[in-house]
Design an enzyme around this catalytic site. Structure first.
Site, PDB file in Angstrom:
ATOM      1  N   LYS A 157      46.336  18.517  -2.657  1.00 19.83           N
ATOM      2  CA  LYS A 157      45.984  18.450  -4.011  1.00 19.83           C
ATOM      3  C   LYS A 157      44.742  19.371  -4.291  1.00 19.83           C
ATOM      4  CE  LYS A 157      43.936  14.808  -5.835  1.00 19.83           C
ATOM      5  NZ  LYS A 157      43.819  13.528  -6.410  1.00 19.83           N
TER       6      LYS A 157
ATOM      7  N   LEU B 165      46.867  -0.117   6.871  1.00 20.14           N
ATOM      8  CA  LEU B 165      46.408  -0.624   8.053  1.00 20.14           C
ATOM      9  C   LEU B 165      45.338   0.151   8.837  1.00 20.14           C
ATOM     10  CD1 LEU B 165      50.345  -0.136   9.056  1.00 20.14           C
ATOM     11  CD2 LEU B 165      49.161  -2.214   8.386  1.00 20.14           C
TER      12      LEU B 165
ATOM     13  N   THR C  84      38.926   7.200  10.790  1.00 12.97           N
ATOM     14  CA  THR C  84      39.862   8.212  11.091  1.00 12.97           C
ATOM     15  C   THR C  84      40.715   8.266  12.063  1.00 12.97           C
ATOM     16  OG1 THR C  84      37.825   9.407  10.129  1.00 12.97           O
ATOM     17  CG2 THR C  84      39.352  10.670  11.496  1.00 12.97           C
TER      18      THR C  84
ATOM     19  N   ASN D  37      44.594  19.126  65.802  1.00 17.23           N
ATOM     20  CA  ASN D  37      43.301  18.675  65.610  1.00 17.23           C
ATOM     21  C   ASN D  37      42.529  18.604  66.852  1.00 17.23           C
ATOM     22  OD1 ASN D  37      41.042  16.901  65.263  1.00 17.23           O
ATOM     23  ND2 ASN D  37      42.171  15.348  63.987  1.00 17.23           N
TER      24      ASN D  37
ATOM     25  N   CYS E  31      38.094  15.922  66.265  1.00 15.91           N
ATOM     26  CA  CYS E  31      37.660  14.368  65.817  1.00 15.91           C
ATOM     27  C   CYS E  31      36.482  14.179  66.752  1.00 15.91           C
ATOM     28  CB  CYS E  31      38.859  13.579  66.283  1.00 15.91           C
ATOM     29  SG  CYS E  31      38.266  11.897  66.002  1.00 15.91           S
TER      30      CYS E  31
ATOM     31  N   CYS F 112       9.146  31.746  44.004  1.00 14.19           N
ATOM     32  CA  CYS F 112      10.043  30.731  45.116  1.00 14.19           C
ATOM     33  C   CYS F 112      11.171  30.205  44.483  1.00 14.19           C
ATOM     34  CB  CYS F 112       8.888  30.119  45.795  1.00 14.19           C
ATOM     35  SG  CYS F 112       8.659  28.582  44.531  1.00 14.19           S
TER      36      CYS F 112
END
EC number: 1.3.1.2
Length: 1025
Positions: free
Chosen positions: A219, A485, A489, A668, A671, A989
């Site tokens: 509108k 309800l 917003t 591996n 470890c 520095c």
């Protein structure tokens, strides 16, 4: 007499005047003197100050929740990212709050915004105006702690504002066919009335679903509904509303202004005649709920309804809302605002900005009955609005054609809870202006007639199914304020979101099609989501470079399966061995590190573990790998294996793993605890000869690629990597955990402590604390062995840190500790983050950004501050008398701007288009290596010095203290203003910048004078260079 070199000179002693000193005695100072001190250093409002701050024409952000990058990162790090997060359950649009805050903590602001806009197309608006204390924040689990809940609204606002600054458009769901190939149903005409939050949300989701003929009729001559006309600029700027509407229009949604739902213009009947298949009513409640005592009163007399007043304020303060520039309403003297809702408080604070001297907020019930959210009420209180409860309006007194006062009667609540008005208790309140904020209604008979034949409920509002938002007419849906309800917003946004799915379901049914039983609304997409982050390494194609390290996240293959389902590109199994080398772990064995100090919960910078390899058998892993490859053929599965220095063992286990269908192997050799004692892991990985031989054995045994996992616990990791390459390895993993002892308790016992004897061993340290070590390892190998594939691991906890490793020369990225801190879903953040980082490199307009971090503007508390020095040629801190001076200067400048009456410029949105090729993962691998070298290659001629931004400085003196006791005494600290000043003895520095708590408050700039080191004693010989 020779000067004493070990004593500070007089000029240095002067600089050190405010430097902390060890206290040797109690300090004596009178109460009166301390009161003066307090006033001088005060940053918060003085409780004895009762004057209103001059706010005329000041529409700057006043929200307490607004955050800058520093504040957002600290708050996001504090979030627990809970399981089944209550905050999400309390959000009307069901935002995945845990995930978007995770992205913010990882500096993936695009990922956070994508997550927000996916569920809420008005995510920025809601971040600014949501009553979060009553919604998401109200469910925050940190309410149960001393530090309190997370500022969720501020984080949401921050992330979406950063995305807004990226100027990137929304695009259709990439999985949809082109519009011309969609089924006929998706060309159905759909109309929406009212261009407010509910309609914008509904239209956005319908467009994401693929509908191509969606029109919103509005509108007014402006769009945005109440977000534009009734929420003030200082809470919700118009450019935010416009931005979200432009995102919607990116998907082809049309808006036609000046078209109203009225029996004289457009009706549901005429809409149907024009071929519209569905309609959504989101016109809000357009008329004010006006008390009978105000009949006949006009604005010229000093009377406004909120429906009159707030739009006038908006037109005079919101740039871009209208083509013309309207003056603000001229409000003088005392204002009475009637009502106790959010709108009433918006009217009150807006009145101050229109020139009101004093504002009274008058309401019928008590403080405990105020309907406005605490955030709104607190802002009005801070701005010295007065609150008058238990008063019901009776009469408006008009003299000389102007309102001069109002009469009220006292209200009381009886024992039954009923409110009564006591006519014997009259209150007479003088006023110049009265603003009624008693809510809104739908009362225009022309509008109601236009909605025929839908049914109305007893409140005169359209009757809808609260689940589907469908009215009594099957093709008409409604949502937002007009339904009654939604009270906020965000609830209106959710009404539109809810309706969109059921409109989709209805339209499809009209064309004989069905939809899924479970609603499936598309996510938010931009061109960033189209970026390819796949990478090829050692002949293997990775769909993305992120995978599970051979560690706790890969404890079982069912966990790996869940990781693949979440989106991880590859995974290494937990390291397994032959049955004869099977292990049993101890407990406790995985603990938080001490490197984060007393910070508990997620976000730990390190962990220490004394866990060994998998307790599961090789048969379990081999069968599981076969299953995973059958179900996830596009994901890479790498079997991590370990044996002692035995050719037969390595050959057997490697062949078994290859036969299982693994794409590659990881050996591996690193470890750091437990396995070395068994002649495995670290015992093999610290000797180049052993590494070379093991790799040769495996190369002879298998055809698939394999990678040696290296330990950082060596002097020269490059020699180990070179040995692996010489042995036939296709690449290396760098690095495993760093051996360490995490901490001892006050009684000398360690943690973790095993058994009654409380024994422990050196464990493996992981996490971001070891990232510098891992980066050094990766860059060292990449520089020494160009093109040799590297699988990086060691502190990768985000797309940003992952990109650092790619720049360092790695091809793919293994993750462990970050998952221990969170869960498998972080992969979504990593992928969107990496896509964004690559995409932004192609945007020329964003080249001054650091990744996803915009260039920092001068700010305090996340809000831009005017440069006072430019307004009055004087530097002022933000406390005590200086703060009052700043406020006065700002107020005078706002009045000056109002008097200039400068016309607003129309808002223009220019989406940034890539002008450079979007880099691939391959393009960025090793990009940083060109910048690395020896110290001798560094220039000692191109020096820098520190420069402090006084407008951002919070006067803490941290730069001053570190320069004094750890540097060069090159910062002066004013005893009155606490403004630090860099002297010409600065050596560049950078310690000051390193300890400054405000991002970019201190910058290092090129030195303009030659640098001459202070030698203390003159050189006895000329330097060689």
């Amino acid at each position: 007499m020779a000067p004493v070199l070990s004593k500070d000179s007089a000029d240095i002693e002067s600089i050190l005047a405010l430097n902390p000193r060890t206290q040797t005695h109690a300090t004596l100072c009178s109460t009166s003197a301390k009161k003066l001190d307090k006033k001088h250093w005060k940053r918060n409002p003085d409780k004895n100050c009762f004057n209103c701050e001059k706010l005329e024409n000041n529409f700057d952000d006043i929200k307490h929740t607004t955050l800058g990058e520093r504040g957002a990162l600290r708050e996001a790090m504090r979030c627990l990212k809970c399981a089944d997060a209550p905050c999400q359950k309390s959000c009307p649009t069901n935002l995945d709050i845990k995930s978007f805050i995770t992205s913010i903590a990882n500096k993936n602001y695009y990922g956070a915004a994508k997550m927000i806009f996916s569920d809420n197309p008005l995510g920025l608006t809601c971040g600014m105006v949501c009553p979060t204390s009553d919604l998401c924040v109200g469910g925050c689990n940190l309410y149960a702690t001393e530090e309190g809940p997370i500022n969720i609204g501020g984080l949401q606002q921050f992330a979406t504002e950063v995305f807004k600054a990226m100027s990137i458009p929304q695009i259709r769901n990439p999985s949809l066919p082109p519009p011309e190939k969609m089924s006929e149903a998706y060309s159905a005409k759909i109309a929406l009335f009212g261009a407010g939050p509910a309609s914008i949300s509904c239209a956005s989701f319908l467009a994401r679903l693929g509908y191509s003929d969606i029109t919103i009729f509005e509108k007014q001559e402006y769009v945005g509904g109440l977000s534009t006309s009734e929420i003030p600029q200082f809470r919700l700027p118009y450019d935010v509303v416009n931005f979200e509407i432009e995102l919607m229009k990116d998907l082809g949604v049309k808006i036609i202004c000046g078209k109203s739902l009225s029996v004289n213009e457009m009706t549901l009947s005429t809409l149907k005649e024009k071929g519209y298949k569905a309609a959504f009513i989101g016109i809000g409640l357009p008329e004010p709920n006006k008390d009978a005592i105000f009949q006949g009163l006009t604005q010229d007399q000093g009377f406004y309804t909120s429906k009159d007043f707030l739009p006038l304020v908006a037109k005079g303060s919101k740039a871009g809302m209208c083509a013309c520039h309207s003056p603000l309403p001229s409000i003088r003297g005392v204002v009475i605002v009637l009502g106790a809702g959010d709108t009433a408080f918006d009217c009150a604070t807006s009145a101050l900005r229109c020139g009101a001297r004093r504002v009274f907020i008058v309401f019928r019930k008590g403080f405990v009955n105020i309907r406005a959210v605490p955030e709104e009420m607190e802002l009005a209180k801070e701005e010295k609005c007065e609150f008058l409860p238990f008063l019901s309006p009776r009469k408006v007194i008009v003299k000389g054609g102007r309102i001069v006062a109002m009469q009220f009667v006292r209200t009381e609540q009886d024992e039954t809870g009923k409110w009564n008005e006591d006519e014997d208790q009259m209150v007479h309140l003088k006023a110049d202006v009265v603003i009624s904020a008693f809510g809104s209604v739908l009362s225009d008979p022309k509008v109601k007639e236009a909605l025929s034949p839908i049914k109305f409920n007893r409140w005169g509002l359209p009757e809808v199914d609260p689940e589907t938002m469908q009215t009594s007419e099957a093709w008409v849906f409604a949502g937002g304020d007009v339904v009654g309800l939604a009270n906020t917003t965000v609830e209106s946004v959710n009404d539109g979101k809810q309706a969109s799915w059921y409109i989709h379901k209805y339209v499809q049914s009209q064309y004989g099609a069905s939809v899924s039983a479970k609603p499936e609304l598309p996510l938010f997409y931009t061109p960033i989501d189209l970026v390819d982050i796949s990478v090829e390494m050692a002949g293997l194609k990775f769909i993305n470079p992120f995978g599970l390290a051979s560690a706790t996240p890969a404890t079982s293959t069912s966990m790996i399966r869940r990781a693949f389902e979440a989106g991880w590109g590859f995974a290494l199994t937990k390291t397994f061995s032959l049955d004869k080398d099977i292990v049993t772990n101890v407990s406790p064995r995985i603990i938080r590190g001490t490197t984060s100090g007393p910070m508990y919960g997620p976000g730990q910078s390190s962990f220490l573990n004394i866990e060994l390899i998998s307790e599961k058998t090789a048969a379990y892993w081999c069968q599981s790998v076969t299953e995973l490859k059958a179900d996830f053929p596009d994901n890479i599965v790498i079997a991590s294996i370990m044996c002692s220095y035995n050719k037969n063992d390595w050959t057997e286990l490697a062949k078994k793993s290859e036969d299982s269908g693994a794409d590659a192997l990881e050996l591996n050799l690193s470890c750091p605890h437990g396995m070395g004692e068994r002649g495995m892991g670290l015992a093999c990985g610290q000797d180049p000869e052993l590494v070379r031989n093991i790799c040769r054995w495996v190369r002879q045994a298998v055809q698939i690629p394999f990678f040696a996992k290296l330990t950082p616990n060596v002097t020269d990791i490059v020699s180990i990597a070179r040995a692996a390459k010489e042995g036939g390895a296709n690449g290396v993993t760098a690095t495993n955990t760093v051996s360490g002892l995490m901490g001892l308790k006050s009684d000398g016992t360690p943690w973790p402590a095993v058994g009654i004897a409380k024994r422990t061993t050196y464990g493996g340290v992981s996490g971001t604390a070891i990232r510098p070590i891992a980066l050094r390892a990766v860059t060292s190998i990449a520089r020494a062995l160009p093109g040799f594939p590297i699988l990086a691991t060691g502190g990768i906890d985000s797309a940003e840190s992952g990109l650092q490793f790619l720049h360092s020369g790695a091809s793919v990225l293994q993750v462990c500790s970050a998952i221990q801190n969170q869960d498998f879903t972080v992969i979504e953040d990593y992928c969107t983050g990496l896509k964004a980082l690559l995409y932004l490199k192609s945007i020329e307009e964003l080249q001054d950004w650091d990744g996803q971090s915009p260039a920092t503007v001068s700010h305090q508390k996340g809000k831009p501050v005017p440069r006072i020095a430019e307004l009055m040629d004087k530097k002022l801190p933000s406390f005590g008398p200086y703060l009052e001076q700043r406020k006065k200067i700002i107020a005078e400048n706002k009045i000056r701007l109002k008097e200039q009456n400068v016309a607003f410029s129309p808002l223009k949105r220019n989406c940034f288009i890539p002008k450079r090729p979007i880099p691939t993962i391959k393009d960025v691998i090793g990009k940083a290596l060109q910048y690395l070298g020896t110290f001798g290659e560094l220039s000692n001629v191109e020096q820098v010095v520190a420069m402090i931004d006084e407008e951002m400085c919070i006067n803490c003196g941290k730069c001053y203290m570190t320069c004094n006791d750890s540097g060069y005494q090159a910062i002066q600290f004013d005893p009155e203003t606490h403004l630090p000043t860099i002297t010409d003895t600065c050596t560049g520095c950078t310690l000051c910048l390193s300890v400054c708590p405000i991002v970019d408050c201190i910058k290092m700039v090129s030195r303009t004078t030659p640098y001459e080191p202070k030698r203390g004693v003159p050189l006895s010989v000329n330097p060689v260079c």
